[in-house]
Design an enzyme around this catalytic site. Structure first.
Site, PDB file in Angstrom:
ATOM      1  N   HIS A 243      81.086  68.470   2.749  1.00  0.00           N
ATOM      2  CA  HIS A 243      80.993  67.200   2.014  1.00  0.00           C
ATOM      3  C   HIS A 243      82.367  66.536   1.852  1.00  0.00           C
ATOM      4  O   HIS A 243      82.613  65.428   2.333  1.00  0.00           O
ATOM      5  CB  HIS A 243      80.428  67.435   0.614  1.00  0.00           C
TER       6      HIS A 243
HETATM    7  C1  BDR Z   1      79.455  67.992  -3.954  1.00  0.00           C
HETATM    8  O1  BDR Z   1      79.239  68.919  -5.008  1.00  0.00           O
HETATM    9  C2  BDR Z   1      80.037  70.065  -4.837  1.00  0.00           C
HETATM   10  O2  BDR Z   1      79.241  71.181  -4.818  1.00  0.00           O
HETATM   11  C3  BDR Z   1      80.822  69.871  -3.565  1.00  0.00           C
HETATM   12  O3  BDR Z   1      82.156  70.305  -3.729  1.00  0.00           O
HETATM   13  C4  BDR Z   1      80.746  68.396  -3.284  1.00  0.00           C
HETATM   14  O4  BDR Z   1      81.814  67.703  -3.875  1.00  0.00           O
HETATM   15  C5  BDR Z   1      78.241  67.975  -3.043  1.00  0.00           C
HETATM   16  O5  BDR Z   1      77.100  67.605  -3.757  1.00  0.00           O
END
Ligand code: BDR
Ligand code: CA
Length: 313
Positions: A243
């Site tokens: 992400h």
């Molecule tokens: C986001 O939430 C966290 O778990 C990850 O680091 C990312 O920023 C994804 O939904």
């Protein structure tokens, strides 16, 4: 062109860690002025510790790291150990950090930096809940006009949600903060799940990290080994979605990504859909666009860039 000055606001998290490594490996394009930590994936003490660990892994103990908000603006903190592990950085065994946290609060670091630097020369890269960014805007509203761009990972439209059926984790943890940010008038670029779920670390891509045969390459491969088990079992996907590195890759090569300028509103009223990002992707309202909402990427280019940059560390 001189590198873009950024502040990374973050809650590491394995994917935050890779985003930070990518930024620190890219001095031609990115000048990291500092890292502001926020509670999110794990509580604040751990996100701070993890940020320090990552700076040392990158050989950059000179990067200033600040502790920020321990709690969302008005809700109880929700964390994600079920995804990231008890430390937030489960996977590799990395040494405890020697470098200290800076004195002062991350919110003041954000404000002071924006006041000090010329207007529109500092970009905020937000990789976690938006608590620090929103608190900075509440405390010093004039900084909104001085931010070059806010590039953030959060939200979803087609993918809807990952922490609830309708909400993505970063926005869900602090929807009041997200609402302040999306109403601020700052130029915003959003990396929702719609794009980040296409940035998948397949086995050949993880093998390429490991084949770097460096401490950084091994650590990233081991982080991904750990982090992928969650998405593989939930979505039956080919690997872990990276992400947050989409945000720092965008600063380096924005043409890897594509999206639409749309209106995005944050649900803060209904418990059922709390933190939903209501994105007007199909332009069915008169609400003015307030964000560039990214929907797609060239995943091979993204991973080629990431692997080549990690090889430098
Ligand atoms: C986001 O939430 C966290 O778990 C990850 O680091 C990312 O920023 C994804 O939904
Ligand atoms: Ca994150």
């Amino acid at each position: 062109m001189s590198p873009r000055k950024i502040i990374i606001d973050t809650d590491p998290g394995q994917d935050d860690a890779v985003a930070i490594l990518l930024a620190l490996a890219s001095p031609e394009e990115i000048d990291v002025l500092g890292i502001s930590c926020v509670a999110g994936n794990v509580p604040l003490a751990l996100t701070c510790k993890n940020a320090l660990i990552i700076c040392e892994l990158a050989g950059r103990p000179d990067v200033p790291v600040y502790a920020g908000s321990e709690q969302p603006i008005s809700r109880r903190l929700v964390t994600a150990e079920h995804v990231h592990g008890e430390t937030g950085l489960n996977g590799p065994v990395l040494p405890d950090p020697k470098m200290p946290l800076q004195d002062g609060h991350a919110v003041d670091f954000i404000i002071d930096t924006l006041r000090r630097e010329p207007p529109n020369t500092v970009t905020l890269c937000a990789l976690g809940p938006l608590t620090n960014v929103a608190k900075a805007l509440q405390k010093a509203p004039e900084i909104a006009d001085r931010i070059q761009e806010l590039v953030l990972m959060g939200g979803a439209y087609f993918e809807v949600g990952n922490i609830t059926p309708t909400a993505e984790f970063n926005i869900y943890v602090d929807p009041q903060a997200a609402e302040i940010v999306f109403k601020s008038g700052i130029p915003i670029v959003v990396f929702p799940l719609d794009v980040t779920h296409k940035a998948l670390v397949t086995k050949p891509r993880n093998d390429a990290f490991r084949a770097l045969a460096t401490p950084v390459g091994n650590a990233v491969a081991e982080m991904t080994d750990f982090f992928e088990r969650f998405d593989k079992s939930k979505y039956d996907s080919e690997g872990a979605p990276l992400h947050d590195p989409c945000v720092t890759a965008y600063i380096i090569a924005s043409d890897i990504f594509s999206g639409r300028h749309v209106n995005v509103e944050i649900e803060t009223g209904s418990e059922l859909t709390m933190g939903m990002t209501v994105a007007d992707w199909w332009d069915v309202t008169d609400r003015p666009a307030n964000a560039l909402f990214i929907g797609d990427l060239d995943a091979d280019r993204f991973f080629d860039l990431l692997t080549a940059r990690l090889a430098r560390l």
